[in-house]
Design an enzyme around this catalytic site. Structure first.
Site, PDB file in Angstrom:
ATOM      1  N   SER A   7       0.846  -1.192   0.000  1.00 15.28           N
ATOM      2  CA  SER A   7       0.000   0.000   0.000  1.00 15.28           C
ATOM      3  C   SER A   7       0.877   1.236   0.000  1.00 15.28           C
ATOM      4  CB  SER A   7      -0.899   0.018   1.234  1.00 15.28           C
ATOM      5  OG  SER A   7      -1.454   1.314   1.367  1.00 15.28           O
ATOM      6  N   HIS A  32      -1.214  -1.320  -4.278  1.00 16.09           N
ATOM      7  CA  HIS A  32      -2.486  -1.014  -3.619  1.00 16.09           C
ATOM      8  C   HIS A  32      -2.568   0.496  -3.362  1.00 16.09           C
ATOM      9  CE1 HIS A  32      -6.020  -2.149  -1.250  1.00 16.09           C
ATOM     10  NE2 HIS A  32      -5.634  -1.262  -0.349  1.00 16.09           N
ATOM     11  N   ASP A  34      -4.741   3.478  -1.759  1.00 16.63           N
ATOM     12  CA  ASP A  34      -5.818   3.772  -0.804  1.00 16.63           C
ATOM     13  C   ASP A  34      -6.369   5.164  -1.013  1.00 16.63           C
ATOM     14  OD1 ASP A  34      -6.073   1.415   0.851  1.00 16.63           O
ATOM     15  OD2 ASP A  34      -4.019   1.812   1.491  1.00 16.63           O
ATOM     16  N   MET A  36      -8.946   7.876   0.109  1.00 12.79           N
ATOM     17  CA  MET A  36      -9.798   8.254   1.245  1.00 12.79           C
ATOM     18  C   MET A  36     -10.299   9.676   1.042  1.00 12.79           C
ATOM     19  SD  MET A  36      -7.553   6.772   4.383  1.00 12.79           S
ATOM     20  CE  MET A  36      -6.665   5.201   4.267  1.00 12.79           C
ATOM     21  N   HIS A  65      -8.408   1.021  -4.011  1.00 12.77           N
ATOM     22  CA  HIS A  65      -9.342   0.770  -2.901  1.00 12.77           C
ATOM     23  C   HIS A  65     -10.037   2.085  -2.555  1.00 12.77           C
ATOM     24  CE1 HIS A  65      -9.624  -0.460   1.664  1.00 12.77           C
ATOM     25  NE2 HIS A  65     -10.803  -0.366   1.097  1.00 12.77           N
ATOM     26  N   MET A  67     -12.180   4.225  -0.504  1.00 14.06           N
ATOM     27  CA  MET A  67     -12.820   4.438   0.805  1.00 14.06           C
ATOM     28  C   MET A  67     -13.467   5.813   0.757  1.00 14.06           C
ATOM     29  SD  MET A  67      -9.778   2.830   3.086  1.00 14.06           S
ATOM     30  CE  MET A  67      -8.620   3.033   1.741  1.00 14.06           C
ATOM     31  N   MET A 136     -11.443  -6.231   5.089  1.00 17.65           N
ATOM     32  CA  MET A 136     -10.719  -5.292   5.944  1.00 17.65           C
ATOM     33  C   MET A 136     -10.421  -5.976   7.275  1.00 17.65           C
ATOM     34  SD  MET A 136     -10.130  -2.654   4.172  1.00 17.65           S
ATOM     35  CE  MET A 136      -9.211  -1.865   5.502  1.00 17.65           C
ATOM     36  N   GLY A 141      -9.020   3.548   7.282  1.00 17.46           N
ATOM     37  CA  GLY A 141      -8.743   4.959   7.561  1.00 17.46           C
ATOM     38  C   GLY A 141      -7.269   5.253   7.784  1.00 17.46           C
ATOM     39  N   PHE A 142      -6.559   4.307   8.375  1.00 16.14           N
ATOM     40  CA  PHE A 142      -5.162   4.572   8.721  1.00 16.14           C
ATOM     41  C   PHE A 142      -4.298   3.327   8.564  1.00 16.14           C
ATOM     42  CE2 PHE A 142      -7.998   7.212  11.208  1.00 16.14           C
ATOM     43  CZ  PHE A 142      -7.532   8.485  10.905  1.00 16.14           C
ATOM     44  N   GLY A 143      -3.047   3.558   8.268  1.00 12.03           N
ATOM     45  CA  GLY A 143      -2.073   2.464   8.293  1.00 12.03           C
ATOM     46  C   GLY A 143      -1.623   2.249   9.734  1.00 12.03           C
ATOM     47  N   GLY A 144      -0.921   1.155   9.958  1.00 12.72           N
ATOM     48  CA  GLY A 144      -0.294   0.930  11.255  1.00 12.72           C
ATOM     49  C   GLY A 144      -1.204   0.473  12.378  1.00 12.72           C
ATOM     50  N   ASP A 172      -6.523  -6.730   4.139  1.00  9.44           N
ATOM     51  CA  ASP A 172      -5.960  -5.376   4.218  1.00  9.44           C
ATOM     52  C   ASP A 172      -6.034  -4.842   5.642  1.00  9.44           C
ATOM     53  OD1 ASP A 172      -5.123  -2.786   3.695  1.00  9.44           O
ATOM     54  OD2 ASP A 172      -6.822  -2.263   2.416  1.00  9.44           O
ATOM     55  N   GLY A 173      -4.851  -4.609   6.220  1.00 14.40           N
ATOM     56  CA  GLY A 173      -4.783  -3.973   7.532  1.00 14.40           C
ATOM     57  C   GLY A 173      -4.101  -4.843   8.576  1.00 14.40           C
ATOM     58  N   GLY A 174      -2.991  -4.328   9.117  1.00 17.30           N
ATOM     59  CA  GLY A 174      -2.297  -5.046  10.183  1.00 17.30           C
ATOM     60  C   GLY A 174      -1.637  -6.334   9.724  1.00 17.30           C
ATOM     61  N   GLY A 194       1.125  -2.113   4.227  1.00 18.88           N
ATOM     62  CA  GLY A 194       1.766  -0.800   4.167  1.00 18.88           C
ATOM     63  C   GLY A 194       2.978  -0.799   5.073  1.00 18.88           C
TER      64      GLY A 194
HETATM   65  C1  DX5 Z   1      -6.385   1.135   5.712  1.00 13.84           C
HETATM   66  C2  DX5 Z   1      -5.881   0.905   4.303  1.00 13.84           C
HETATM   67  C3  DX5 Z   1      -4.753  -0.041   4.244  1.00 13.84           C
HETATM   68  C4  DX5 Z   1      -3.522   0.401   4.975  1.00 13.84           C
HETATM   69  C5  DX5 Z   1      -2.812  -0.791   5.510  1.00 13.84           C
HETATM   70  O1  DX5 Z   1      -7.520   1.913   5.680  1.00 13.84           O
HETATM   71  O2  DX5 Z   1      -6.919   0.394   3.505  1.00 13.84           O
HETATM   72  O3  DX5 Z   1      -4.449  -0.387   2.905  1.00 13.84           O
HETATM   73  O4  DX5 Z   1      -2.643   1.140   4.187  1.00 13.84           O
HETATM   74  O5  DX5 Z   1      -1.754  -0.369   6.303  1.00 13.84           O
HETATM   75  P1  DX5 Z   1      -0.995  -1.338   7.305  1.00 13.84           P
HETATM   76  O6  DX5 Z   1      -0.422  -2.439   6.484  1.00 13.84           O
HETATM   77  O7  DX5 Z   1       0.031  -0.442   7.894  1.00 13.84           O
HETATM   78  O8  DX5 Z   1      -2.001  -1.823   8.297  1.00 13.84           O
HETATM   79 ZN    ZN Z   2      -6.521  -0.469   1.433  1.00 14.83          ZN
END
Ligand code: DX5
Ligand code: ZN
Length: 211
Positions: A7, A32, A34, A36, A65, A67, A136, A141-144, A172-174, A194
């Protein structure tokens, strides 16, 4: 074999071209992206203009993606900007069947994303119109953020639902090497990451660790 979709949310936006080139060289399978809008999710990223400007620098498919609250009016923008796969959130589409048909009519692959609290049941009557399902594994909304383990059961159920069809399951996510293994065991085909790809700067090592 599992596919890795880094991502670019976690990339250095000031050096986006180099980042994208480095990710491709490191062995990524797709990119990927994102999107938003600050309404559907409490964060704002980038739009079709940015995608269009990096399109010449990579051969990787753009896995977009969305959002956003009103994806329908944006489908064509992203098709023109070079998207290959357009994924919309089921929760944001009152006429999901029509939206998916429009994505396909634009010549793109269509995906449906489900938030952690959304049941896989919404997929039941659109299976003939989708190429992938994006589960999901955090609230978007956020990475990490931390992986939500309850989503593993959903991945297994979707695997069962799509049996015999050419539909990929993406998570996707974590995602890190540990949760990646759990997701692939449950049936995931594509891993979005990401933080786990961009942390530390050795993208190849990070991508290999996820595989
Ligand atoms: C979250 C995004 C993800 C995000 C994943 O809303 O859709 O694609 O970038 O980030 P990590 O891998 O850091 O959880
Ligand atoms: Zn995503």
């Amino acid at each position: 074999m599992v596919l890795i979709a880094p991502s670019i949310l976690s990339a250095d936006f000031g050096r986006l071209r180099e980042e994208v080139e480095a990710i491709e060289k490191a062995g990524a399978d797709m990119l990927h992206c994102d999107i938003m809008d600050g309404h559907y999710v409490p964060n704002l990223t980038f739009g079709p203009g940015v995608l269009q400007s990096i399109r010449p620098y990579t051969k990787l498919d753009f896995d977009v993606h969305l959002m956003v609250k009103k994806p329908d009016k944006m489908l064509e923008w992203f098709a023109k900007a070079g998207a290959d796969i357009l994924t919309v959130h089921a929760e944001a589409c009152p006429h999901l069947d029509r939206t998916l048909a429009e994505i396909r009519a634009l010549g793109l692959k269509a995906g449906v994303s489900l938030n952690p609290a959304t049941s896989e049941e919404v997929l039941a009557y659109v299976l003939d119109k989708i190429n992938q399902v994006l589960v999901m594994t955090v609230n978007p909304g956020f990475g990490g953020q931390s992986f939500i383990p309850a989503q593993l059961a959903k991945i297994s159920r979707i695997k069962e639902m799509v049996k015999g069809r050419d539909i990929k399951i993406e998570v996707d996510g974590g995602i890190n090497p540990l949760t990646a293994a759990e997701c692939t065991a449950a049936g995931a085909d594509i891993l979005v990451a990401g933080t786990a790809v961009f942390a530390g700067g050795d993208y190849k090592k990070n991508i290999d660790a996820l595989r």
